[in-house]
Design an enzyme around this catalytic site. Structure first.
Site, mmCIF file in Angstrom:
data_model
loop_
_atom_site.group_PDB
_atom_site.id
_atom_site.type_symbol
_atom_site.label_atom_id
_atom_site.label_comp_id
_atom_site.label_asym_id
_atom_site.label_seq_id
_atom_site.Cartn_x
_atom_site.Cartn_y
_atom_site.Cartn_z
ATOM 1 N N ASN A 26 7.286 0.608 4.003
ATOM 2 C CA ASN A 26 7.288 1.909 4.648
ATOM 3 C C ASN A 26 8.497 2.009 5.562
ATOM 4 O OD1 ASN A 26 6.402 3.250 7.522
ATOM 5 N ND2 ASN A 26 5.663 4.454 5.794
ATOM 6 N N SER A 49 6.520 5.762 1.907
ATOM 7 C CA SER A 49 5.551 4.680 1.939
ATOM 8 C C SER A 49 5.173 4.326 0.513
ATOM 9 C CB SER A 49 4.303 5.101 2.721
ATOM 10 O OG SER A 49 3.379 4.035 2.804
ATOM 11 N N HIS A 87 11.133 -13.839 2.431
ATOM 12 C CA HIS A 87 11.524 -13.854 3.836
ATOM 13 C C HIS A 87 13.036 -14.013 3.999
ATOM 14 C CE1 HIS A 87 7.807 -13.615 6.197
ATOM 15 N NE2 HIS A 87 7.227 -14.143 5.136
ATOM 16 N N HIS A 103 0.362 -2.434 -6.900
ATOM 17 C CA HIS A 103 -0.725 -3.320 -7.320
ATOM 18 C C HIS A 103 -0.475 -3.739 -8.776
ATOM 19 C CE1 HIS A 103 -3.179 -2.657 -3.753
ATOM 20 N NE2 HIS A 103 -3.010 -1.355 -3.889
ATOM 21 N N ARG A 161 10.073 5.149 8.300
ATOM 22 C CA ARG A 161 9.648 6.440 8.823
ATOM 23 C C ARG A 161 10.467 6.818 10.066
ATOM 24 N NH1 ARG A 161 6.018 2.400 9.637
ATOM 25 N NH2 ARG A 161 5.525 1.860 11.799
ATOM 26 N N GLY A 189 -4.555 15.694 9.357
ATOM 27 C CA GLY A 189 -4.856 16.653 8.307
ATOM 28 C C GLY A 189 -3.948 16.528 7.109
ATOM 29 N N GLY A 190 -3.478 15.322 6.836
ATOM 30 C CA GLY A 190 -2.608 15.101 5.693
ATOM 31 C C GLY A 190 -3.361 15.208 4.376
ATOM 32 N N HIS A 235 3.682 -3.843 -0.054
ATOM 33 C CA HIS A 235 3.677 -2.564 0.664
ATOM 34 C C HIS A 235 4.989 -2.443 1.429
ATOM 35 C CE1 HIS A 235 3.226 -0.959 4.838
ATOM 36 N NE2 HIS A 235 2.862 0.122 4.163
#
Length: 309
Positions: free
Chosen positions: A107, A91, A144, A95, A109, A257-258, A105
């Protein structure tokens, strides 16, 4: 499932993106933070700050395991509740300093949810999206176009389907506006089988730099002043609002809990909130919301000569 095959690709993708961004910046370097999660797994966080081009850029890899999927991952799929899981992905959020260079952005996964005595449930997800501060039609169309080209080998309906999903997902309901000009978003992808689904994830991951780097190169040296910087910080506030209120990845990371520093890496180093701000009608700032943040079909409009320019 070939988890190691996916992991090898993701680590290579992280390396490639970091190398290209560092070269594009020409000044800053990525710090490398290896971390381990007590519940299982860990990751490699890479962050670059205060460069010549990028005010903050983070590219994270994580590979974690857990005994039960958190609510954010199973809310819409009750059959996953109570299953153990393995999740890995890359990920990134970028900026830039210059308000004429959009934030971006991306990502990609892979998840596997397991339960004794039952076949594992696996799926791929990911995509990328663009958040400009000052609209640029050529940038929107080229962004795009690369996304559509990445999807094309997988079917004519893939780009329209995942573009629409992106427009719907990256939407601030409390503001009644999109976060940016969209791109691609997909999740729960397994209907094509593992090999084709994995190939699609790679196509999206590999196309990100082709989509984003030309926008950086075209705009990073444009002159700007305090007005543009102030508006950039104001619009960054919208980015923060989405990530903390709606973003599935942020919620999953916090609920599972990352590592908090890695999860909140996506937030900009500076942002501002101005009470009841309203852009001057007809200004470039007003044009952002009046024209660009409208879930447009950029490619169709360009093909039929219906663009603003």
């Amino acid at each position: 499932m070939e988890v190691e095959q996916v992991k090898t690709y993701l680590l290579q993708l992280q390396d490639t993106i970091c190398d290209v961004l560092a070269a594009e910046d020409g000044e800053a370097v990525f710090m490398d933070d290896q971390w381990h999660r007590p519940e299982g797994g860990g990751g490699r966080t890479r962050v670059m700050g205060e460069g010549a081009v990028f005010e903050k850029a983070g590219v994270n890899f994580s590979h974690v395991q857990g005994s039960a999927l958190p609510p954010s991952a199973s809310a819409s799929r009750p059959e996953l509740a109570g299953r153990s899981y393995e999740a890995l992905g890359v990920s990134l959020v970028i900026h830039p300093h210059n308000p004429y260079v959009p934030t971006s952005h991306a990502n990609v996964r892979f998840f596997v949810a397991s339960k004794p005595g039952e076949a594992p449930i696996w799926w791929f997800g990911g995509g990328y999206d663009l958040t400009p501060y000052y609209g640029n039609e050529a940038d929107c169309v080229s962004w795009h176009r690369v996304a559509a080209e990445a999807c094309e080998p997988f079917g004519d309906d893939v780009y329209p389907r995942f573009k629409t999903w992106c427009d719907e997902y990256f939407y601030l309901k409390h503001r009644d506006e999109p976060r940016g000009v969209g791109g691609l978003f997909f999740d729960d992808l397994n209907e094509w089988g593992f090999d084709t689904s994995f190939a699609f994830m790679r196509a999206i991951g590999d196309s990100f730099l082709r989509a984003y780097r030309p926008l950086v190169q075209r705009n990073k040296n444009r002159a700007y002043g305090e007005r543009e910087r102030r508006f950039q910080l104001y619009r960054r506030g919208r980015y923060v609002e989405f990530n903390l209120v709606f973003d599935r990845g942020t919620l999953f990371g916090l609920q599972s809990g990352g590592r908090t520093e890695a999860i909140l890496m996506s937030l900009p180093p500076l942002a501002r909130w101005d009470y009841d701000y309203s852009a001057l009608p007809g200004s470039p700032e007003a044009e952002l919301t009046d024209y660009y943040l409208q879930n447009r079909d950029w490619l169709a409009e360009a093909a039929h000569g219906r663009s603003k320019t």
